[in-house]
Design an enzyme around this catalytic site. Structure first.
Site, PDB file in Angstrom:
ATOM      1  CB  SER A   1     -19.619  -9.010  17.035  1.00  0.00           C
ATOM      2  OG  SER A   1     -20.084  -9.827  18.176  1.00  0.00           O
TER       3      SER A   1
ATOM      4  CD  GLU B   1     -16.293 -13.234  14.658  1.00  0.00           C
ATOM      5  OE1 GLU B   1     -15.654 -13.683  15.767  1.00  0.00           O
ATOM      6  OE2 GLU B   1     -17.305 -12.606  14.585  1.00  0.00           O
TER       7      GLU B   1
ATOM      8  CG  HIS C   1     -15.354 -11.434  19.011  1.00  0.00           C
ATOM      9  ND1 HIS C   1     -16.108 -12.105  17.866  1.00  0.00           N
ATOM     10  CD2 HIS C   1     -16.268 -10.839  19.764  1.00  0.00           C
ATOM     11  CE1 HIS C   1     -17.250 -11.663  17.851  1.00  0.00           C
ATOM     12  NE2 HIS C   1     -17.468 -10.735  18.917  1.00  0.00           N
TER      13      HIS C   1
END
Length: 297
Positions: free
Chosen positions: A111, A201, A271
Site C-alpha cells: 500500500s 493493485e 487489499h
C-alpha cells in the site's frame, strides 16, 4: 535485467523491528495479532521508536519517522523491518533520503509502503511487497507460509490468476499500489522500469480515477519499457451509486489490452483479501496463457 542486492534470509530467533512509516496506528487489536504471528514463527520483536507515535494522520513527524527508519536500517542486530500499517506518508519521509548498502535488510509492507519499496529499488535493493502487521493475521495459511518461506530462503509456488493471452514474458518483478506509484512517477523515488514486470493493485478508487492514472502512465511512455503486467485486486473500486460508469475491470481492459504485452489479472494480492508476498527485483515468468506468475530466481 537489473542486478538486485538481496538481504540475507532470516533465521529462527532473528530480531525484527517494527516501525510505522506512514499513517498513525489505529488498529491495535489487529496489530497485536500480527506481532503474535511473527513471535509464533520464532522471531524476536523490537518496537521501533515511533511505532505508536501520532502527528495528525501521520505516525509522527517526518523527522521522527525518518529517525525510526534510520535506527532500524542501521541496527546490526535487526534482520528485517516490519511496517505496522499503510495509510499515507512514506514519500514525505524519503525527501533528501539516501540508503546505505552496507548491510541491507528486508523491509516488508504494501500500500503506501510502495514509496519505501520503490525507493529501495532505485538503489537495486530488494524488499518484500506483502502484508503489514495490521493485515497479517487475516492471511490464509498458504499466504503466511509463502511469506515466511520466501524470507527464510525456501522456494515459493506460482500464483494463479486470469490470463489475457499473448504468451510469456520474463522480467524483474516490481509490485506497487497504483495510486501511490502514480504520485511518485518522475521523482527520485521512481526506479528505472526497463525490463520490469509491474504488479499493480489498488483500493477505493473510482473507475475513472484508475482510467486517469493509467492514461498518465501511457502518456509518459512507461508501458513501452516494461515486459508485462500482473494485476492484483482492485477492491472497492466501484463507481458512485446510480452514476453511468464502466466497471474497474472494463477500465483495466480498455487501458491495457492493446499494449501487446502479456497481462494476467485476478492475482491474489492487494487489499481486502489474500495478499501473497511478492519480492522486488526477482526474475519472474508471467504466463498470460496459463494465467500464472512464477518466481524463477
Amino acid at each position: 535485467m537489473n542486478k538486485f542486492i538481496f538481504p540475507p534470509f532470516l533465521k529462527f530467533g532473528d530480531l525484527v523491528t517494527v516501525i510505522a512509516t506512514s499513517g498513525a496506528l489505529k488498529e491495535l487489536d489487529a496489530f497485536e495479532k500480527g506481532l503474535e504471528v511473527w513471535r509464533s514463527h520464532g522471531y524476536q520483536i523490537k518496537l521501533g521508536s515511533n511505532w505508536n507515535t501520532r502527528y495528525g494522520y501521520l505516525a509522527g513527524t517526518d523527522t521522527q519517522r525518518r529517525q525510526a527508519l534510520l535506527e532500524a536500517w542501521e541496527d546490526p542486530n535487526c534482520k528485517a523491518i516490519l511496517c505496522a500499517r499503510g495509510g499515507y506518508g512514506s514519500a514525505r519521509l524519503l525527501e533528501n533520503w539516501s540508503w546505505s548498502k552496507q548491510s541491507p535488510k528486508w523491509i516488508i509492507g504494501f500500500s503506501d509502503v510502495t514509496g519505501i519499496l520503490w525507493s529501495l529499488a532505485t538503489e537495486n535493493i530488494s524488499s518484500l511487497h506483502g502484508p503489514v502487521l495490521t493485515t497479517l493475521a487475516n492471511e490464509p495459511s498458504w499466504s503466511m507460509k509463502r511469506l515466511f518461506n520466501y524470507l527464510e530462503g525456501h522456494e515459493v509456488e506460482s500464483i494463479q490468476g486470469t490470463g489475457w493471452g499473448g504468451g510469456k514474458a520474463l522480467g524483474w518483478l516490481l509490485p506497487a499500489n497504483l495510486t501511490v506509484a502514480t504520485h511518485i512517477l518522475n521523482t527520485l523515488l521512481h526506479p528505472n522500469l526497463e525490463g520490469a514486470i509491474l504488479a499493480l493493485e489498488d483500493v477505493t478508487e473510482a473507475p475513472y480515477r484508475i482510467d486517469r492514472m493509467l492514461t498518465q502512465w501511457r502518456l509518459m511512455g512507461i508501458f513501452d519499457k516494461i515486459k508485462g503486467i500482473a494485476l492484483g485486486r482492485f477492491s472497492r473500486c466501484e463507481a458512485p451509486v446510480e452514476s453511468e460508469s464502466w466497471t474497474v475491470e472494463e477500465v483495466l481492459s480498455d487501458r491495457l489490452q492493446n499494449l501487446n504485452i502479456p497481462i494476467v489479472s485476478d492475482l491474489p494480492f492487494g487489499h481486502d483479501g489474500v495478499n501473497a508476498a511478492l519480492p522486488i527485483g526477482v526474475t519472474v515468468e508471467l504466463d498470460s496463457d496459463r494465467g500464472t506468475l512464477k518466481i524463477l530466481t
